[in-house]
Design a protein around this motif. Structure first.
Motif, PDB file in Angstrom:
ATOM      1  N   THR A 151     -16.768 -19.285   0.740  1.00 49.71           N
ATOM      2  CA  THR A 151     -16.567 -20.642   1.263  1.00 49.71           C
ATOM      3  C   THR A 151     -16.280 -21.629   0.140  1.00 49.71           C
ATOM      4  O   THR A 151     -15.348 -22.447   0.224  1.00 49.71           O
ATOM      5  CB  THR A 151     -17.819 -21.087   2.036  1.00 49.71           C
ATOM      6  N   MET A 152     -17.076 -21.569  -0.922  1.00 50.25           N
ATOM      7  CA  MET A 152     -16.873 -22.519  -2.017  1.00 50.25           C
ATOM      8  C   MET A 152     -15.547 -22.286  -2.726  1.00 50.25           C
ATOM      9  O   MET A 152     -14.855 -23.243  -3.099  1.00 50.25           O
ATOM     10  CB  MET A 152     -18.051 -22.434  -2.988  1.00 50.25           C
ATOM     11  N   LEU A 153     -15.148 -21.038  -2.892  1.00 48.04           N
ATOM     12  CA  LEU A 153     -13.854 -20.769  -3.521  1.00 48.04           C
ATOM     13  C   LEU A 153     -12.702 -21.196  -2.623  1.00 48.04           C
ATOM     14  O   LEU A 153     -11.672 -21.677  -3.106  1.00 48.04           O
ATOM     15  CB  LEU A 153     -13.739 -19.289  -3.879  1.00 48.04           C
ATOM     16  N   ASP A 154     -12.874 -21.034  -1.308  1.00 45.68           N
ATOM     17  CA  ASP A 154     -11.830 -21.516  -0.384  1.00 45.68           C
ATOM     18  C   ASP A 154     -11.636 -23.017  -0.539  1.00 45.68           C
ATOM     19  O   ASP A 154     -10.500 -23.517  -0.617  1.00 45.68           O
ATOM     20  CB  ASP A 154     -12.216 -21.193   1.067  1.00 45.68           C
ATOM     21  N   LEU A 155     -12.738 -23.760  -0.565  1.00 46.95           N
ATOM     22  CA  LEU A 155     -12.633 -25.213  -0.715  1.00 46.95           C
ATOM     23  C   LEU A 155     -12.061 -25.584  -2.083  1.00 46.95           C
ATOM     24  O   LEU A 155     -11.293 -26.537  -2.204  1.00 46.95           O
ATOM     25  CB  LEU A 155     -14.011 -25.848  -0.530  1.00 46.95           C
ATOM     26  N   ALA A 156     -12.455 -24.841  -3.114  1.00 46.96           N
ATOM     27  CA  ALA A 156     -11.911 -25.101  -4.448  1.00 46.96           C
ATOM     28  C   ALA A 156     -10.400 -24.884  -4.468  1.00 46.96           C
ATOM     29  O   ALA A 156      -9.646 -25.697  -5.024  1.00 46.96           O
ATOM     30  CB  ALA A 156     -12.591 -24.198  -5.468  1.00 46.96           C
ATOM     31  N   GLN A 157      -9.943 -23.806  -3.836  1.00 38.34           N
ATOM     32  CA  GLN A 157      -8.511 -23.519  -3.824  1.00 38.34           C
ATOM     33  C   GLN A 157      -7.747 -24.539  -2.988  1.00 38.34           C
ATOM     34  O   GLN A 157      -6.617 -24.913  -3.319  1.00 38.34           O
ATOM     35  CB  GLN A 157      -8.270 -22.095  -3.318  1.00 38.34           C
TER      36      GLN A 157
END
Length: 826
Positions: A151-157
């Motif tokens: 989830t956090m990497l999705d938002l970061a991307q």
């Protein structure tokens, strides 16, 4: 192979790395995440679906941090539509766990909880045997770690970050092969990334990676002893088949999480989630696994003796499960001696190591802490600082013996030597100046000072104030230490410092004397128990004080106070045509973030700068040290004269339009006008002719005028008269001319009350005005400032012959020490 580029590289895509990427990217940073395997890899510490989320800690600060982190988890769940924490509640019991002390902390922080007698707890949770009273807090739960990373990497991307898997970092080098002066991150297969800053969130692989990190020596020496264990977790099946199955979103798990700490074993358990098909409780022992040097030594083999020990624990304490594990796994677990996280930073490298099982629950707030360090130039929190902690019980080393300013100046005597001009050439962002900056950071870290390089390139080294205890009696009262009050948070700092850059061919005392004396004064004050004091103490090193590269003196301090426009500064150019923005990026700084920092200035109670005297008044007065009264108004103007290039031998004198003739008249006119005003000073110290051939009439001449006087109006009147003569001379020669003001600083009267306090300590010191500009003067409008001048026997400055006798170096150091002691404790 061409290197990738990114403002910030994050090493590691576990919970900490993913949280840092999310927060940094959404704050506007350019982020690249490098992961040796895949995000939330089973070889790291963030894999699987079951990690404990709990509030119970023996100190209020940690519980408060959990509360802050819970808001981040709620934000993640709302934005992603995923359930990342399954509510379960949590039980704490066992004599070592101290449920009563934990209950007092939770109650003080307003966290819902119940302290239950063991028999009452046994009626409520018959699947467990309790040997002490039990603490229950219902808002605990189970974190789905792997989904959280995703989830956090999705938002970061979505915010522009990039993620590269199967990218194993071999080493991180300052500057590197690319010639940048930020960092080059290189993989084992030869790939490279150039970046300004590095965030290391490598989990159990950090101890091995430290060997390849080009970090300041002082920062390296402060790294704690990291202990990596290959822990084993066992899944024990529920006896009651009604306990199986995944709960619906928002529904609590049928089993709570628990932490048990007794005299013989310390263990924890939680619903196992999808890791083992939701069929049982995941149970593990704290620090029961095999010791590793790093995560690279994992073999994922289960220790039979460990399995037997956990089965025995489960058989006695957890009757609600069958004491026969149906699944088992390993996980690397990293500890440091003080059982806390390491979140620290120096010289563009940030270490994020949520040790001792802290990482999962704190992940969202970890990202915020990283943003504060990396983008907001915040100070590392004292509890998370690397401080050389060791597991051994050897007594702590005593503070090193004080070093005097002479020794410190000797350490940098070979940096930036100019073999052509003589003396030193250390322009801002040059290799020499950056080497000096790292020298200062190392020196500060060796003294256990926190170092921060702010948005404007100012280095701050901080000695925090003494903690104020809430008092109370009894061993457990420390658990209830009150949070800092508004009054204690607002205690302002006493700061000293100077600069390390130089003019071309300058001396070794202009700037470095103040920095070396500040470090030596700190040593003395600490050795005598004055520091730490009741208020913070800081040392500041300012960039581009001389203005020798970009033409604006005191550039770092002027940016802080808003006296120069960030937009204009970014466009300033040096002699080679390189802009400030380009040079700062090359040096590892982000020019988009420069500008006023009123919140940082508001932390300063007073600033005192020690500086070599740039003149010989102290020689005439037979005094080693003086106090500054005021600084003359001073400004710099660039004159550009356009003519016609032509052949020196074939062009008659009548046919020439020679800008050098006009320039010569202006040089003479500067002297002529300045001599009309008492104590005025005027200089043309730089002339640049183009194309610059011996037998070529110049097409253009640029020259720079420096004018100073006690009164701003007089200085400007002098320049106006020079400008009038320039127009006339250019017209007579058939040339065009312009005059542009590059910088101007009005006269500065240093704070009289602060000076009076200094005079009470140094009653024999005379008060002198100065015609030289200083960072202390640039700061004077924002904070109370004062200056000390140290005798210069030749009176020469900005030249190789600038000097200070060793006895006066020590007298100046002692004067600064006495002044700082008065301000800190007087």
């Amino acid at each position: 192979m061409t290197a990738e580029t990114s403002e910030i590289v994050i090493i590691g895509a576990g919970l900490s790395g993913a949280a840092a990427a999310w927060r940094l990217a959404e704050a506007g940073a350019e982020v690249l995440v490098l992961e040796r395997d895949r995000p939330a890899s089973e070889l790291g510490s963030s894999h699987g679906s079951a990690r404990i989320f709990r509030y119970a800690y023996p100190d209020r600060a940690s519980t408060r941090l959990v509360t802050e982190s819970r808001a981040g988890w709620t934000e993640l769940e709302r934005r992603s539509g995923r359930r990342l924490i399954t509510p379960s509640g949590s039980l704490d019991f066992g004599a070592v766990r101290n449920p009563h002390g934990l209950a007092r902390v939770l109650e003080a922080e307003g966290v819902e909880c119940e302290l239950l007698p063991r028999d009452v707890a046994a009626e409520r949770w018959p699947q467990m045997n309790f040997d002490t009273d039990v603490l229950w807090h219902p808002d605990a739960g189970v974190i789905d770690a792997e989904s959280a990373v995703s989830t956090m990497l999705d938002l970061a991307q979505q915010a522009g970050a990039r993620v590269m898997a199967n990218w194993e970092v071999a080493h991180v080098e300052k500057g590197g092969s690319s010639g940048r002066v930020g960092y080059t991150v290189t993989s084992f297969d030869g790939r490279a990334v150039d970046c300004a800053q590095v965030v290391v969130a490598a989990g159990p692989f950090l101890p091995a990676l430290l060997e390849g990190l080009d970090m300041p020596a002082g920062f390296r020496s402060r790294m704690p002893e990291f202990e990596v264990r290959q822990e084993t977790a066992f899944h024990f099946p529920y006896r009651d088949f009604g306990d199986t199955g995944e709960t619906e979103c928002g529904q609590a798990a049928s089993w709570p999480t628990f932490i048990y700490k007794g005299p013989d074993i310390q263990a924890y358990g939680l619903p196992g989630g999808r890791d083992a098909d939701f069929l049982g409780q995941k149970i593990a022992e704290y620090n029961g696994g095999r010791l590793l040097r790093s995560g690279y030594e994992q073999d994922r083999v289960i220790d039979p003796a460990h399995r037997k020990r956990l089965i025995g624990f489960v058989d006695q304490v957890i009757p609600g499960v069958r004491a026969e594990p149906y699944a088992e796994t390993t996980c690397p677990f990293t500890n440091v001696p003080r059982d806390d996280m390491i979140i620290d930073r120096a010289d563009g490298i940030t270490i994020v190591s949520p040790c001792s099982g802290q990482g999962a629950k704190f992940a969202p707030v970890l990202g915020e802490l990283v943003v504060d360090l990396v983008l907001r130039s915040g100070r590392p929190q004292s509890r998370f600082r690397a401080a050389g902690q060791r597991f051994s019980t050897e007594p702590p080393q005593e503070d090193p013996a004080p070093t005097d300013a002479i020794d410190l100046l000797d350490q940098i005597a070979e940096i930036g030597v100019d073999p052509e001009r003589g003396g030193y050439s250390r322009p801002v962002f040059s290799g020499a100046e950056l080497e000096l900056r790292r020298w200062f950071i190392d020196a500060a870290l060796d003294r256990d000072l926190d170092t921060v390089t702010d948005e404007n390139g100012v280095i701050w080294a901080w000695c925090e104030a003494k903690p104020i205890s809430a008092g109370g009696k009894g061993g457990n009262e420390a658990d209830l230490e009150s949070p800092p009050t508004a009054a204690t948070r607002r205690r302002k700092a006493i700061v000293t410092g100077s600069h390390l850059d130089s003019v071309p061919g300058g001396g070794n005392y202009d700037g470095p004397l103040g920095v070396a004396s500040a470090l030596a004064a700190f040593d003395d004050l600490r050795s005598r128990g004055v520091l730490p004091a009741a208020r913070p103490f800081g040392i500041a090193v300012f960039p581009e004080e001389e203005g020798s590269r970009f033409g604006v003196a005191c550039l770092g301090s002027r940016l802080m106070t808003g006296r120069v426009s960030p937009e204009a500064v970014r466009e300033l150019r040096d002699k080679s045509g390189r802009s400030y923005a380009e040079a700062s990026v090359h040096a590892g700084f982000d020019p988009s973030r420069i500008g006023p920092t009123p919140e940082r200035l508001d932390q300063v109670e007073a600033f005192v700068e020690l500086h070599v005297e740039q003149g010989r008044k102290l020689v005439d007065l037979d005094q080693p040290v003086a106090l500054a009264g005021s600084i003359l108004a001073h400004g710099r103007w660039r004159v550009s004269i356009e003519g016609s290039a032509n052949h020196a031998g074939t062009t008659t004198m009548d046919d020439r339009h020679d800008p050098m003739v006009v320039a010569a008249r202006i040089v003479a006119e500067v002297r002529n006008q300045v001599l009309k005003h008492e104590d005025a000073r005027g200089t043309v110290g730089r002339i640049q002719a183009s194309p610059g051939g011996t037998n070529v009439i110049a097409s253009r001449v640029d020259l720079w005028i420096d004018v100073r006087h006690r009164e701003s109006e007089v200085a400007r009147d002098i320049v106006e008269e020079i400008a009038r003569v320039l127009d006339l001379a250019a017209a007579e020669e058939g040339c065009a001319s312009t005059m542009i003001e590059e910088s101007f600083a009005s006269e500065v009267d240093f704070d009289p009350q602060l000076r009076a306090r200094l005079q009470s300590v140094l009653p024999d010191a005379p008060v002198l005005d100065s015609g030289a500009g200083h960072d202390a003067a640039a700061l004077a409008e924002a904070v109370p400032t004062a200056m000390l001048f140290v005798r210069n026997p030749t009176g020469t400055s900005h030249a190789p012959s600038e000097t200070v006798d060793e006895v006066d170096v020590l007298l100046g150091q002692r004067a600064l020490t006495e002044v700082l002691e008065e301000l800190l404790v007087g």
